[in-house]
Motif scaffolding. Structure first.
Motif, PDB file in Angstrom:
ATOM      1  N   ASP A 113      -9.128  64.593  70.183  1.00 34.30           N
ATOM      2  CA  ASP A 113      -9.221  63.529  69.199  1.00 34.30           C
ATOM      3  C   ASP A 113      -8.616  64.040  67.890  1.00 34.30           C
ATOM      4  OD1 ASP A 113     -10.576  61.723  70.879  1.00 34.30           O
ATOM      5  OD2 ASP A 113     -12.483  62.727  70.481  1.00 34.30           O
ATOM      6  N   ASP A 114      -8.380  63.127  66.982  1.00 32.05           N
ATOM      7  CA  ASP A 114      -7.882  63.524  65.662  1.00 32.05           C
ATOM      8  C   ASP A 114      -8.770  64.603  65.060  1.00 32.05           C
ATOM      9  OD1 ASP A 114      -5.503  62.316  64.998  1.00 32.05           O
ATOM     10  OD2 ASP A 114      -6.450  60.488  64.261  1.00 32.05           O
TER      11      ASP A 114
ATOM     12  N   ARG B 144     -11.474  67.368  57.767  1.00 28.64           N
ATOM     13  CA  ARG B 144     -12.027  66.843  59.014  1.00 28.64           C
ATOM     14  C   ARG B 144     -11.878  67.815  60.193  1.00 28.64           C
ATOM     15  NH1 ARG B 144     -11.379  60.368  60.098  1.00 28.64           N
ATOM     16  NH2 ARG B 144     -12.594  59.664  58.311  1.00 28.64           N
TER      17      ARG B 144
ATOM     18  N   ASP C 188     -17.575  61.013  59.837  1.00 29.65           N
ATOM     19  CA  ASP C 188     -16.636  62.135  59.969  1.00 29.65           C
ATOM     20  C   ASP C 188     -16.464  62.904  58.661  1.00 29.65           C
ATOM     21  OD1 ASP C 188     -15.958  59.768  61.674  1.00 29.65           O
ATOM     22  OD2 ASP C 188     -14.692  61.231  62.655  1.00 29.65           O
ATOM     23  N   ASP C 189     -16.717  62.228  57.551  1.00 29.32           N
ATOM     24  CA  ASP C 189     -16.415  62.838  56.249  1.00 29.32           C
ATOM     25  C   ASP C 189     -17.653  63.245  55.462  1.00 29.32           C
ATOM     26  OD1 ASP C 189     -13.654  62.489  56.593  1.00 29.32           O
ATOM     27  OD2 ASP C 189     -13.785  60.410  55.913  1.00 29.32           O
TER      28      ASP C 189
ATOM     29  N   ARG D 176     -16.193  61.739  67.203  1.00 26.41           N
ATOM     30  CA  ARG D 176     -15.440  61.300  66.037  1.00 26.41           C
ATOM     31  C   ARG D 176     -15.125  59.817  66.096  1.00 26.41           C
ATOM     32  NH1 ARG D 176     -13.496  66.358  66.885  1.00 26.41           N
ATOM     33  NH2 ARG D 176     -13.704  67.810  65.144  1.00 26.41           N
TER      34      ARG D 176
ATOM     35  N   VAL E 208     -18.476  57.343  55.918  1.00 26.18           N
ATOM     36  CA  VAL E 208     -17.877  57.608  57.226  1.00 26.18           C
ATOM     37  C   VAL E 208     -18.452  58.919  57.753  1.00 26.18           C
ATOM     38  CG1 VAL E 208     -15.706  58.043  58.450  1.00 26.18           C
ATOM     39  CG2 VAL E 208     -15.780  56.395  56.561  1.00 26.18           C
TER      40      VAL E 208
END
Lengths: 608, 608
Positions: free
Chosen positions: A308-309, A519, B550-551, B375, B548
């Protein structure tokens, strides 16, 4: 004389710049000269022996009726031979070693004898599987064909010999007759791309439009669900969405970048700017969130796939050597098509780090996977495990001959030109002689160890030429003939050059700390050390007693030193840095790690 | 009445404590009661339907001559049936549902009919492969046998019905006659352990020494290189070193922990203290460097394997549900053998986190893998991918029936006793009635949401009994009847108990931040949030707009709040915490994540 290199757009192709044939540039000294020599003197001969021992050549001889027995090894065994043939063909263009040519031609005769009446050729399928295209998603039949096309094109470009070209034309005609959406044809694609690049190159060499059309069909056929199978999902095969609708890279990394490179060839030859734009979007997404600092591609062992990213673990980085090679091929094609400096930066990052790490200094031992960390006491539990150290060959031996063909055609990636301009993308000591403009330069540099690059004009036409030199994005503060130039762009001198005059590019080579995107969870709180185009790594054996690489915490504010160590690993510049505890650590270029046996290593360094 | 639970040492076994039969404890309310009800009412019936749909039962009927056709699915397809049978057998002991027993006995008749004259039984091999033990490293024939033994033992213990026991005795006798180092026998082991546990349990139920001997042989046969094969290395099969020389866990995680659990059974029954000690060393190494905070085991997707020490990525954690179950089985056996509280802590950590996360609140949707991070925008590229969300079944369906048998035998893991003592290891509202001492208690608690545990004596012998209550290692500051007690140990009250008296354990339940070992590179700069036995996670849908997952960067110094949310996810306590930017975040217990569809989630939280 070599007519062209490994990607040679036709005169009608929509490209920004055109490549030079590999023999229009030379490498006379330094890191690449050493590696190319090892490739020629040790790797290519050893590769031929490995192909005998692993029975790949036996398979072809069985199919040809020259030997008795069963075929052995994976279904794509022929492709290792084909990649070796391509390597040998490019090497012949460099060395004109007639013994090597004789070896090529002998294998070519076997291939011709093995080839079916209708052009089909795949020894494992012909002998063991018998039924053609029964399970094309896994059978690699087009994959083998694509690599053979690349080999044949290389051979004709370097030697003018058409024996192998005759074989692949017959094979390509068979594919044209068999695959497509027309009535009576088989509407299907190989699970593993590469035939797209092979067909476009064959079109370029022969002018046969049907090969380009077939390549385009194979590109467009993806994303239609043809490859949906049990267990593995279409993503794996780059088949989740059509290539022109895709916005990132996903699935098996080598498959994905080979497909993208082939699609870039198709876009160039068909003038398909929408396809090219989609490929640019995908490349940018890859570079942003799916590429290691080493240029390595493919985070996951499972499925040898892109993650994934921002999923970029250092320890379990797969970063297959072949993926870096495919990445170079894709970036090079994007560079030709767009003229954007970032693609040449990409070629540099991948070549100097994720590609070079895949092969030993001696040229004959390889890494299949290229992690950015190995822990103390790691146990190998896989043939490809880096805990084994480098290996002479693999049961799936895609990487070694892929490395060989890249070294052998290396000079094809250095420069481009148009009728009025010449671009230098990579800096190696040697020469570049552009036939389009008539401009010739001699390059004097100790790059990548030193940032001074002096170009002395050795031939010049009596007209204005725009000479562009890439200033890497990392080279903030670079100067051209003393004047500041922009990093991440080309610095251009446009004038009527005179023989003997010198153009000097100075790239600042202070070591620098690099942080990852926030990230990238796997390297939070860490920095990587880079200098010029090289990523550095700490390997256990260079550290003082009592320092364990697994536990290192560095002080990023302490001064960094650079030291020339001619004795070490073929001659490298090391970087000295400070542990938080005060100990002095020594970093080596990442690409030479594991040349003293497998040991603890890390690229990303926790900071205090 | 149930005679014993899923691991029942004989009277001569060298164990510290002895388990109670599952029906000697009850769960009357709370989290486990809900889950066990869902397992009984929804999962076990749905499992039977899945076994029909996936054709596992069809395979058996074909082998039995009851149906026509080919067998379908993986070579270990029978084992899914066997695990379901075990689950149903334990559930029958709980519910005495005669329809369920009828289903069990009907499948048993098919198994008996399918069984070969000499005792061999494996439908896929009998029908499709035909040749037995041709490739035992991959064929799972003993694996299937081992699971069937566990099922048969469960059935006889809960119902007294011996029909299935008759089948497995015949099967075990065949194995005894076929495998071993004696002349004429086949000196080889199955690539996938579990038969070791099955054989010891069968020995325990039948008294047949040969079954124990065969189990010991299978344990000792590993590490001799029997399983060395092309591509996969012995490490994968726990075959690199002999079990008694091994100092860590490695290779395929489920294989490794099943083997260790079986070896612990062998050690207990043979009084092999050296083997037990080796297993203790291995367990400690696993807990130190190869286990997730969730208790999850197996870091790698590739090979479903343990990683190197401290290789514990959150995003690509494999942490197979089956591995957590095998981990519980191993830890439980170590607890019985040693009486060390840390093993009961381990059972708790795995049950409440890495195991429970593997199944939906409704009981019928599963995770095969249990990552600690997902993610935003992750694409599934694998059947098992968590990006798909939970699934009703898998092409390799080992986990769902494994979950079912664990819930159905859950009460067998709560308490142990000796002739003079009773130990409570896990706290659930309900009852424990120990037949050895005659002590009975009713447990009143809202654990794991609340730390107050009140035991009311419901039956007491007229003599001194030592009642031990586990104080988890995380429960610093715990009190027993008001007096401070040591965490990570058992708090013991020794006296002549009287009916009606109450013993009160208070476990502090303040949320706490947990840091990983500094060598766990994947979560550097992060903290995990825990409360009581539960690991917490941030899931995207609980966060305020604009945040978010992820962040996220959290402020570990800000106050943590605990809130009862009866409406949320079946009723949970959430933890509120502060983002570095000031936003209030909400964490849910990890084990209920992905009950609202797959979405971004993370356990390890970057700290400012």
């Amino acid at each position: 004389m070599t007519t062209a290199g490994p990607a040679a757009p036709t005169s009608t192709a929509r490209v920004h710049w055109r490549p030079l044939a590999p023999d229009r540039a030379s490498v006379t000294a330094g890191l690449w000269a050493d590696r190319i020599r090892a490739n020629a003197d040790a790797a290519i001969p050893a590769g031929l022996k490995q192909l005998e021992e692993a029975q790949n050549l036996h398979n072809l001889r069985v199919a040809a009726g020259e030997e008795e027995g069963d075929v052995i090894g994976p279904i794509f065994a022929d492709s290792d031979v084909h990649k070796w043939l391509e390597a040998a063909a490019w090497e012949y263009g460099r060395s004109h070693d007639e013994d090597l040519l004789a070896s090529i031609l002998q294998i070519t005769r076997t291939l011709a004898a093995a080839q079916a009446e209708d052009g089909y050729l795949d020894s494992v399928v012909q002998v063991r599987e018998r039924e053609r295209y029964r399970k094309l998603e896994w059978s690699h039949e087009h994959y083998c064909a694509g690599h053979l096309m690349q080999a044949a094109v290389a051979l004709v470009r370097t030697s003018g010999r058409t024996e192998l070209l005759d074989v692949v034309v017959k094979l390509a005609d068979h594919l044209v007759a068999t695959f497509g959406t027309e009535d009576g044809k088989y509407d299907f694609v190989d699970g593993h791309p590469v035939v797209e690049m092979g067909l476009v190159e064959l079109y370029r060499e022969t002018g046969t439009q049907a090969y380009l059309d077939l390549a385009r069909y194979f590109v467009e056929a993806r994303g239609r669900g043809l490859l949906a199978t049990h267990g593995v999902e279409p993503t794996y095969f780059s088949d989740r969405v059509p290539v022109r609708e895709q916005t990132t890279v996903e699935g098996h990394a080598v498959r994905a970048v080979y497909l993208a490179a082939g699609a870039a060839d198709v876009a160039a030859e068909t003038g398909d700017t929408a396809l090219l734009e989609a490929l640019g979007t995908q490349y940018a997404a890859m570079a942003r969130g799916k590429q290691y600092v080493t240029g390595g591609l493919g985070a996951r062992w499972e499925g040898e796939a892109f993650g994934d990213d921002f999923e970029l673990p250092a320890d379990r980085a797969y970063a297959e050597t072949c993926a870096a090679i495919g990445g170079v091929q894709w970036a090079w094609r994007m560079l030709l098509a767009t003229g954007e400096a970032s693609y040449a930066d990409q070629v540099e990052r991948m070549l100097y780090n994720g590609f070079l790490s895949g092969v030993s200094l001696g040229g004959t031992e390889y890494f299949y996977v290229n992690p950015l960390q190995l822990r103390t006491g790691a146990h190998a539990d896989e043939n490809r495990s880096p805990a084994h150290g480098r290996r002479g060959w693999f049961s799936c031996a895609c990487c070694p001959p892929n490395v060989m063909r890249t070294f052998a055609s290396f000079t094809g990636y250095l420069a481009t030109s148009t009728d009025t301009s010449v671009q230098l993308h990579q800096y190696v000591p040697g020469t570049v002689d552009d036939p389009r403009t008539g401009l010739g330069v001699e390059v004097a540099t100790d790059y990548p160890w030193d940032g001074s690059i002096a170009l002395t004009v050795t031939a010049a036409p009596d007209r204005e030429i725009a000479l562009s030199l890439r200033v890497p994005a990392w080279a903030e503060g670079a100067t051209l003939d003393g004047r500041p130039v922009e990093a991440g762009a080309y610095a251009t001198v446009t004038r009527t050059f005179a023989v003997g005059e010198v153009v000097r590019l100075e790239l600042p080579m202070a070591p620098r700390w690099t942080a990852a995107h926030p990230r990238v969870d796997a390297v939070r709180g860490c920095r990587a050390l880079e200098r010029g185009p090289l990523v550095y790594a700490l390997e256990q054996s260079d550290q003082p007693d009592g320092v364990v690489v697994d536990d290192i915490v560095v002080d990023p504010d302490a001064e960094l030193g650079v030291e020339h160590r001619p004795d070490l690993l073929g001659g490298v510049r090391v970087i000295t840095l400070r542990e938080a505890s005060g100990a002095t650590l020594t970093a080596i270029p990442y690409h030479v790690w594991a040349n003293r046996g497998p040991q603890a290593m890390r690229v990303w360094l926790p900071v205090a």
